[in-house]
Design an enzyme around this catalytic site. Sequence first.
Site, short mmCIF file in Angstrom:
data_model
loop_
_atom_site.label_atom_id
_atom_site.label_comp_id
_atom_site.label_asym_id
_atom_site.label_seq_id
_atom_site.Cartn_x
_atom_site.Cartn_y
_atom_site.Cartn_z
N ARG A 270 17.42 125.28 62.57
CA ARG A 270 16.64 124.35 61.76
C ARG A 270 15.16 124.71 61.90
O ARG A 270 14.70 125.13 62.96
CB ARG A 270 16.84 122.91 62.23
CG ARG A 270 16.16 121.90 61.31
CD ARG A 270 16.21 120.48 61.84
NE ARG A 270 15.44 119.60 60.97
CZ ARG A 270 15.04 118.38 61.29
NH1 ARG A 270 15.34 117.88 62.49
NH2 ARG A 270 14.34 117.65 60.45
N HIS A 271 14.41 124.54 60.81
CA HIS A 271 12.98 124.87 60.83
C HIS A 271 12.22 124.07 61.88
O HIS A 271 12.68 123.01 62.34
CB HIS A 271 12.37 124.63 59.45
CG HIS A 271 12.40 123.18 59.04
ND1 HIS A 271 11.46 122.26 59.48
CD2 HIS A 271 13.25 122.49 58.24
CE1 HIS A 271 11.73 121.07 58.97
NE2 HIS A 271 12.82 121.18 58.22
N THR B 23 7.39 119.65 61.27
CA THR B 23 6.35 119.59 60.26
C THR B 23 5.66 118.23 60.28
O THR B 23 6.11 117.28 60.93
CB THR B 23 6.93 119.79 58.84
OG1 THR B 23 7.74 118.64 58.51
CG2 THR B 23 7.77 121.05 58.76
N ASN C 39 7.97 115.52 59.12
CA ASN C 39 8.90 115.12 60.17
C ASN C 39 8.26 114.06 61.06
O ASN C 39 8.89 113.05 61.40
CB ASN C 39 9.31 116.31 61.03
CG ASN C 39 10.18 117.32 60.32
OD1 ASN C 39 10.09 118.52 60.58
ND2 ASN C 39 11.06 116.87 59.43
N GLU D 284 16.88 122.70 51.52
CA GLU D 284 17.35 121.37 51.91
C GLU D 284 17.98 120.66 50.71
O GLU D 284 17.78 121.08 49.55
CB GLU D 284 16.16 120.55 52.44
CG GLU D 284 16.48 119.14 52.92
CD GLU D 284 17.51 119.11 54.05
OE1 GLU D 284 18.70 119.35 53.74
OE2 GLU D 284 17.14 118.83 55.20
#
Length: 228
Positions: A9-10, A13, A16, A84
């Site tokens: 998963r990235h 951010t 987030n 996503e």
Amino acid sequence: MSGRIHFVRHAETLFNVNGQLQGWCDSPLTARGEAQVAALGEWMRDVPLAAAFMSDLTRTRTTMAGALAGHPQLVPTPMTELREWHFGGWEGQPNASLWDPVFAEHGTVYSPGSAAFGAMTANGFDSVLDAIHRLDPVGRAENAAAVNARMTVALATVVAAANLALQQDAGDIVVVTHGAVLGTLLRALIPGHRATAGFPNCAIVSVSPQGDGWVAATVDASCAAPLV
């Protein structure tokens, strides 16, 4: 053994941290996200890699750049199919604006990290995706059929690369994508797969070929909470 697939998963951010829905829109990595990227690069440094695939969104591109810090010869392949879920009119809005009505349609009440999501998705994500599509105020959110179609394309590409790497003993595959898509991909690749919790930013799930199928390791969150 070659041919493993490392799904990532990235990194964290701004959205987030703010509790906003990202979907197909983007926001910059936080300082913690940048530290996660650096930790991911160290995790991947000694992993032999044959190929790399990523969502074409900025946050996954940036995360992949860190993952490949020790593999400068490897050029990752961007794929729109690995984006996503598309949240339509809720993109950029607070998480609760979408999840309140979707949870209500499933007879429960939304709260962040609620265990109810596991029950709602026990048989897959289709009912949740179709509810998001149906309730979207602007009518642009994806439905289950659209998401499943692009997951099929993404997995076919990634699995083909993994099988080739296994045949040639060339190394593993790394895939950087998004939280909801990570769950969707794993369910499609390993029927009945259920994560006991969500996937932290920069978490890694490694899957290995086993017979005619795949088996997943537990979620590795060692890159998710580095010191900053």
